[in-house]
Scaffold this motif. Structure first.
Motif, PDB file in Angstrom:
ATOM      1  N   ASN A 116       0.795  -1.434  -0.018  1.00  0.00           N
ATOM      2  CA  ASN A 116      -0.150  -0.038  -0.016  1.00  0.00           C
ATOM      3  C   ASN A 116       0.790   1.310   0.029  1.00  0.00           C
ATOM      4  OD1 ASN A 116      -2.422  -1.611  -0.039  1.00  0.00           O
ATOM      5  ND2 ASN A 116      -2.475  -1.520   2.241  1.00  0.00           N
ATOM      6  N   GLU A 119       2.227   1.707  -3.333  1.00  0.00           N
ATOM      7  CA  GLU A 119       1.285   2.237  -4.283  1.00  0.00           C
ATOM      8  C   GLU A 119       1.210   3.819  -4.184  1.00  0.00           C
ATOM      9  OE1 GLU A 119      -3.656   2.109  -5.412  1.00  0.00           O
ATOM     10  OE2 GLU A 119      -2.942   0.810  -3.577  1.00  0.00           O
ATOM     11  N   ARG A 120       1.129   4.246  -2.910  1.00  0.00           N
ATOM     12  CA  ARG A 120       1.306   5.789  -2.488  1.00  0.00           C
ATOM     13  C   ARG A 120       2.321   6.257  -3.108  1.00  0.00           C
ATOM     14  NH1 ARG A 120       4.137   8.749   0.324  1.00  0.00           N
ATOM     15  NH2 ARG A 120       5.219   7.114   1.404  1.00  0.00           N
ATOM     16  N   HIS A 122       3.986   5.392  -5.681  1.00  0.00           N
ATOM     17  CA  HIS A 122       4.013   5.285  -7.052  1.00  0.00           C
ATOM     18  C   HIS A 122       3.122   6.432  -7.726  1.00  0.00           C
ATOM     19  CE1 HIS A 122       2.671   3.889 -11.067  1.00  0.00           C
ATOM     20  NE2 HIS A 122       3.747   3.087 -11.190  1.00  0.00           N
ATOM     21  N   ARG A 123       1.957   6.607  -7.044  1.00  0.00           N
ATOM     22  CA  ARG A 123       0.919   7.767  -7.229  1.00  0.00           C
ATOM     23  C   ARG A 123       1.568   9.108  -7.194  1.00  0.00           C
ATOM     24  NH1 ARG A 123      -4.636   6.319  -7.758  1.00  0.00           N
ATOM     25  NH2 ARG A 123      -4.736   3.896  -7.578  1.00  0.00           N
ATOM     26  N   GLU A 124       2.143   9.065  -5.848  1.00  0.00           N
ATOM     27  CA  GLU A 124       2.813  10.593  -5.655  1.00  0.00           C
ATOM     28  C   GLU A 124       4.003  10.848  -5.813  1.00  0.00           C
ATOM     29  OE1 GLU A 124       2.318  10.760  -1.280  1.00  0.00           O
ATOM     30  OE2 GLU A 124       0.028  10.257  -1.562  1.00  0.00           O
ATOM     31  N   ALA A 127       5.098   8.431 -10.773  1.00  0.00           N
ATOM     32  CA  ALA A 127       4.150   8.910 -11.738  1.00  0.00           C
ATOM     33  C   ALA A 127       4.363  10.216 -12.043  1.00  0.00           C
ATOM     34  CB  ALA A 127       2.547   8.395 -11.505  1.00  0.00           C
ATOM     35  N   ARG A 128       4.835  11.195 -11.165  1.00  0.00           N
ATOM     36  CA  ARG A 128       4.904  12.535 -11.716  1.00  0.00           C
ATOM     37  C   ARG A 128       6.411  12.878 -11.950  1.00  0.00           C
ATOM     38  NH1 ARG A 128       1.769  14.928  -6.196  1.00  0.00           N
ATOM     39  NH2 ARG A 128      -0.447  14.188  -6.759  1.00  0.00           N
TER      40      ARG A 128
END
Length: 167
Positions: A116, A119-120, A122-124, A127-128
């Motif tokens: 989890n 995933e955070r 990766h997103r924050e 991916a940026r």
């Protein structure tokens, strides 16, 4: 700076215990305290010893996952490379970043608490990152070897000369 056997022995001991008192270090490498201190200062001034740090146990801090991420960029211009590298330096979860030759442009090592948390991250974070065209993540099952000390050829083993003192 050309390193002799005594310099290398000092470095070997300091890599294992950077907080060792100078008197103990001198005894371990077979030097007088003043000669040992002079050598350590010279190694620091030459930049061979770049800094002293505390190595933390990432697992005891809850960072149980090592994740390796291969990154390919959209291009190789200085602008793309610099923007990516500047963004990576700003991310506290990214522990290491290497410019690579081969299929990927960069290899990152990051730590996460659990899937989890990854995933955070990766997103924050991932991916940026600017200029990324492809990402491939691999999760380490467990570390086998994780070294912080460099082998120094010709250093011998600290204290093996019988504790002779020299200057």
């Amino acid at each position: 700076m050309k390193l002799d056997r005594l310099d290398k022995r000092i470095l070997m001991v300091l890599q294992q215990d950077g907080r060792i008192p100078n008197a103990d270090l001198a005894e371990r490498v077979g030097l007088s305290a003043s000669a040992c201190l002079r050598r350590v200062k010279a190694l620091e001034e030459a930049g061979i010893i770049s800094r002293y740090v505390a190595l933390l146990d990432q697992r005891k801090l809850g960072r149980r996952m090592d994740v390796f991420v291969e990154i390919s960029l959209v291009g190789q211009s200085n602008e793309v490379l610099n923007a990516f590298e500047q963004a990576v330096v700003q991310s506290p979860e990214i522990m290491e970043c290497y410019l690579m030759a081969g299929d990927a442009d960069y290899l990152l090592r990051l730590t996460a608490e659990d899937p989890n948390d990854f995933e955070r991250i990766h997103r924050e974070t991932l991916a940026r990152l600017p200029g990324v065209s492809r990402m491939k993540s691999s999760f380490a099952i467990r570390p086998i070897v994780r070294k912080t000390a460099f082998a120094l050829e010709g250093a011998g083993r600290p204290g093996e000369d019988g504790g002779r003192r020299s200057g």
